[in-house]
Design a protein around this motif. Structure first.
Motif, PDB file in Angstrom:
ATOM      1  N   THR A  53      59.652  76.055  24.733  1.00  0.00           N
ATOM      2  CA  THR A  53      59.183  74.743  24.280  1.00  0.00           C
ATOM      3  C   THR A  53      60.328  73.756  24.079  1.00  0.00           C
ATOM      4  OG1 THR A  53      57.336  75.808  23.140  1.00  0.00           O
ATOM      5  CG2 THR A  53      57.837  73.547  22.506  1.00  0.00           C
ATOM      6  N   TYR A  54      61.429  74.227  23.528  1.00  0.00           N
ATOM      7  CA  TYR A  54      62.528  73.340  23.158  1.00  0.00           C
ATOM      8  C   TYR A  54      63.762  73.529  24.037  1.00  0.00           C
ATOM      9  CZ  TYR A  54      59.583  72.549  19.138  1.00  0.00           C
ATOM     10  OH  TYR A  54      58.527  72.226  18.339  1.00  0.00           O
ATOM     11  N   ALA A  55      63.566  73.932  25.287  1.00  0.00           N
ATOM     12  CA  ALA A  55      64.689  74.187  26.203  1.00  0.00           C
ATOM     13  C   ALA A  55      65.579  72.952  26.360  1.00  0.00           C
ATOM     14  CB  ALA A  55      64.170  74.652  27.553  1.00  0.00           C
ATOM     15  N   ALA A  56      65.004  71.800  26.525  1.00  0.00           N
ATOM     16  CA  ALA A  56      65.799  70.580  26.713  1.00  0.00           C
ATOM     17  C   ALA A  56      66.602  70.233  25.455  1.00  0.00           C
ATOM     18  CB  ALA A  56      64.893  69.411  27.101  1.00  0.00           C
ATOM     19  N   THR A  57      66.005  70.393  24.286  1.00  0.00           N
ATOM     20  CA  THR A  57      66.689  70.124  23.043  1.00  0.00           C
ATOM     21  C   THR A  57      67.838  71.105  22.834  1.00  0.00           C
ATOM     22  OG1 THR A  57      64.645  69.272  22.075  1.00  0.00           O
ATOM     23  CG2 THR A  57      66.399  69.863  20.542  1.00  0.00           C
ATOM     24  N   GLU A  59      69.432  72.773  25.122  1.00  0.00           N
ATOM     25  CA  GLU A  59      70.460  72.479  26.122  1.00  0.00           C
ATOM     26  C   GLU A  59      71.308  71.283  25.691  1.00  0.00           C
ATOM     27  OE1 GLU A  59      72.886  72.800  29.336  1.00  0.00           O
ATOM     28  OE2 GLU A  59      71.365  74.247  28.686  1.00  0.00           O
ATOM     29  N   SER A  60      70.684  70.269  25.104  1.00  0.00           N
ATOM     30  CA  SER A  60      71.442  69.089  24.661  1.00  0.00           C
ATOM     31  C   SER A  60      72.403  69.431  23.533  1.00  0.00           C
ATOM     32  CB  SER A  60      70.496  67.968  24.245  1.00  0.00           C
ATOM     33  OG  SER A  60      69.880  68.255  23.004  1.00  0.00           O
ATOM     34  N   GLY A  63      74.845  72.388  25.600  1.00  0.00           N
ATOM     35  CA  GLY A  63      75.294  72.135  26.961  1.00  0.00           C
ATOM     36  C   GLY A  63      76.373  71.102  27.078  1.00  0.00           C
TER      37      GLY A  63
END
Length: 63
Positions: A53-57, A59-60, A63
């Motif tokens: 669900t929170y992969a983008a968060t 990663e930010s 990453g």
């Protein structure tokens, strides 16, 4: 609200060594309740659904 949270994190970081300090954080828009997709009925984290669900968060932050 975010400024108050940042102040609290800063105060906590003052008491921790550099490697223990919180460098980045994100406030999520959802409230997790026991028995939901993100918490078990006993309140434990369900890591796989959280990661999806929170992969983008995540990663930010890392990453």
């Amino acid at each position: 609200m975010l400024a108050t949270l940042q102040d609290g994190v800063g105060a906590a970081n003052d008491k921790l060594s550099r490697v223990e300090q919180i460098k980045k954080f994100a406030v999520l828009p959802d409230v997790w309740v026991p028995g939901s997709d993100h918490l078990t009925a006993t309140g434990k984290l369900s890591r796989k659904p959280i990661a999806i669900t929170y992969a983008a968060t995540i990663e930010s932050l890392y990453g």
